[in-house]
Structures are given as C-alpha cells and as structure tokens.
Design a protein around this motif. Structure first.
Motif, short mmCIF file in Angstrom:
data_model
loop_
_atom_site.label_atom_id
_atom_site.label_comp_id
_atom_site.label_asym_id
_atom_site.label_seq_id
_atom_site.Cartn_x
_atom_site.Cartn_y
_atom_site.Cartn_z
N LEU A 4 0.83 -1.20 0.00
CA LEU A 4 0.00 0.00 0.00
C LEU A 4 0.87 1.25 0.00
O LEU A 4 1.89 1.31 0.68
CB LEU A 4 -0.91 0.02 1.23
CG LEU A 4 -1.97 -1.07 1.29
CD1 LEU A 4 -2.70 -1.02 2.62
CD2 LEU A 4 -2.96 -0.93 0.14
N LYS A 5 0.43 2.25 -0.77
CA LYS A 5 1.12 3.54 -0.82
C LYS A 5 0.33 4.52 0.04
O LYS A 5 -0.88 4.66 -0.13
CB LYS A 5 1.22 4.05 -2.25
CG LYS A 5 2.06 3.16 -3.15
CD LYS A 5 2.24 3.76 -4.53
CE LYS A 5 0.92 3.81 -5.27
NZ LYS A 5 1.08 4.29 -6.66
N ILE A 6 1.06 5.18 0.95
CA ILE A 6 0.38 6.13 1.84
C ILE A 6 1.11 7.47 1.89
O ILE A 6 2.33 7.52 1.70
CB ILE A 6 0.23 5.57 3.28
CG1 ILE A 6 1.58 5.45 3.98
CG2 ILE A 6 -0.51 4.24 3.28
CD1 ILE A 6 1.48 5.17 5.48
N VAL A 7 0.34 8.51 2.15
CA VAL A 7 0.90 9.80 2.51
C VAL A 7 0.68 9.95 4.00
O VAL A 7 -0.45 9.87 4.48
CB VAL A 7 0.21 10.95 1.74
CG1 VAL A 7 0.75 12.30 2.21
CG2 VAL A 7 0.39 10.79 0.24
N ALA A 8 1.76 10.10 4.72
CA ALA A 8 1.71 10.30 6.18
C ALA A 8 1.72 11.80 6.44
O ALA A 8 2.71 12.48 6.17
CB ALA A 8 2.90 9.63 6.85
N ASP A 9 0.59 12.31 6.92
CA ASP A 9 0.51 13.73 7.25
C ASP A 9 1.55 14.05 8.33
O ASP A 9 1.95 13.17 9.10
CB ASP A 9 -0.90 14.06 7.73
CG ASP A 9 -1.21 15.55 7.75
OD1 ASP A 9 -0.30 16.36 7.48
OD2 ASP A 9 -2.36 15.90 8.05
N THR A 10 1.95 15.29 8.39
CA THR A 10 2.97 15.72 9.36
C THR A 10 2.58 15.36 10.79
O THR A 10 3.43 14.98 11.59
CB THR A 10 3.22 17.23 9.23
OG1 THR A 10 3.62 17.50 7.88
CG2 THR A 10 4.30 17.70 10.17
N ASN A 11 1.28 15.41 11.10
CA ASN A 11 0.87 15.11 12.48
C ASN A 11 1.16 13.66 12.85
O ASN A 11 1.36 13.35 14.02
CB ASN A 11 -0.59 15.49 12.73
CG ASN A 11 -1.54 14.85 11.76
OD1 ASN A 11 -1.59 13.64 11.62
ND2 ASN A 11 -2.33 15.67 11.08
N LEU A 12 1.23 12.76 11.88
CA LEU A 12 1.58 11.37 12.17
C LEU A 12 3.04 11.28 12.63
O LEU A 12 3.36 10.61 13.61
CB LEU A 12 1.35 10.51 10.92
CG LEU A 12 1.64 9.02 11.10
CD1 LEU A 12 0.49 8.21 10.54
CD2 LEU A 12 2.93 8.64 10.43
N TRP A 13 3.92 11.99 11.94
CA TRP A 13 5.34 12.00 12.30
C TRP A 13 5.54 12.59 13.69
O TRP A 13 6.34 12.07 14.47
CB TRP A 13 6.15 12.80 11.27
CG TRP A 13 6.16 12.24 9.90
CD1 TRP A 13 5.22 12.46 8.92
CD2 TRP A 13 7.13 11.39 9.31
NE1 TRP A 13 5.57 11.79 7.78
CE2 TRP A 13 6.73 11.13 7.98
CE3 TRP A 13 8.31 10.82 9.78
CZ2 TRP A 13 7.48 10.33 7.12
CZ3 TRP A 13 9.07 10.02 8.93
CH2 TRP A 13 8.64 9.79 7.61
N ILE A 14 4.80 13.66 13.99
CA ILE A 14 4.95 14.32 15.29
C ILE A 14 4.42 13.40 16.40
O ILE A 14 5.04 13.29 17.46
CB ILE A 14 4.23 15.68 15.29
CG1 ILE A 14 4.83 16.60 14.22
CG2 ILE A 14 4.29 16.33 16.67
CD1 ILE A 14 6.34 16.74 14.25
N ALA A 15 3.31 12.75 16.16
CA ALA A 15 2.78 11.82 17.16
C ALA A 15 3.79 10.71 17.44
O ALA A 15 4.00 10.32 18.59
CB ALA A 15 1.45 11.24 16.70
N ALA A 16 4.43 10.22 16.39
CA ALA A 16 5.45 9.17 16.57
C ALA A 16 6.65 9.71 17.34
O ALA A 16 7.24 8.98 18.14
CB ALA A 16 5.88 8.64 15.21
N ARG A 17 6.99 10.96 17.11
CA ARG A 17 8.12 11.58 17.81
C ARG A 17 7.89 11.61 19.32
O ARG A 17 8.79 11.35 20.10
CB ARG A 17 8.33 13.00 17.26
CG ARG A 17 8.96 14.04 18.16
CD ARG A 17 10.41 13.78 18.48
NE ARG A 17 10.96 14.80 19.34
CZ ARG A 17 11.05 14.71 20.67
NH1 ARG A 17 10.58 13.67 21.30
NH2 ARG A 17 11.62 15.66 21.37
#
Length: 139
Positions: A4-17
């Motif tokens: 699957l190809k996904i676009v991870a919105d910036t908020n996903l990266w921040i939540a992971a951080r």
C-alpha cells in the motif's frame, strides 16, 4: 498482495516523535520494514522539516526520518490544489496523494478526515489504517 502507498501527514510523524508506542509510530515502523510505502513531495517534506525543527526533534529521530524518506517515493512536482477551504495548507497533502496515486492519507487532521476520500485515496486515522491492515495492538 501489493504494498500500500500512503501519505503520512505531518501530524503522524509528530505523534510518533512524542510516543514511540503510538499508532503513528507503528505505521512508520511498517514503512521502515517495507510493508507500506510512504509517498512525499517537496512541499510535504519542507513542512515536515519545518515542524520537526520547531518541536526540537532529537538527532536520532531526525536520522530515522531521513532513513524512512530515503526508502520512500518522491512523487516529484505536484499540481497546486484548492480543495480544503478551512485550511488551504492541507492541500499539499492531497496533491501529494494525487500525484503518487496513494491508497491512503493517514492523518489526525479533522479537515482532511472530513473529506473521507479524495479521488482514489481513502483518508483515515492512524488507528483506522492499522485496523484495515488487521494489526492488533498488544499494548
């Protein structure tokens, strides 16, 4: 089964951080394992880099982001869209998904989630995306 190809919105990266045990972190781990393919554009990458500098991401986290982006697909130039009237900044996420023919946009952004779908791309929360994959949380 095709990846699957996904676009991870910036908020996903921040939540992971901020929470390495979050749904968002699990999705980025799946991308690191090659189980999903991340898509990005120059606009989405610039936003990610700007936000990561504002939240003072650790050098280790930034290095992890770079590793993931190096395994991801740069969809190149995307057309400028005007879809999200309430937050035009979100249009770059939609443009990235359109250019890369993404299967999903994964986000916690209410403006994007309220669309539900954009063309062929389904817009879902991190939890809903993992549920689609049949992932069961053990913590």
């Amino acid at each position: 089964m095709q990846t699957l190809k996904i676009v991870a919105d910036t908020n996903l990266w921040i939540a992971a951080r901020f929470n390495l045990r979050s749904f968002s972190a699990e999705i980025l781990n799946l991308a690191g394992e090659g189980r999903v393919k991340l898509l990005w554009s120059a606009d989405t990458r610039a936003e990610l880099e700007r936000v990561l500098s504002n939240v003072k991401a650790t050098p280790e986290f930034k290095a992890g982001v770079e590793r993931l982006l190096s395994k991801s697909i740069d969809v190149g130039p995307t057309e400028k869209l005007q879809v999200v009237e309430a937050d035009p900044d979100d249009d770059k996420i939609l443009a990235c998904a359109q250019a890369g023919q993404a299967d999903y946009i994964v986000t916690s952004d209410e403006h994007l989630l309220s669309l539900g779908r954009f063309g062929r791309t389904e817009i879902v929360t991190p939890k809903a995306f993992l549920q689609h994959l049949g992932r069961r949380r053990t913590f």
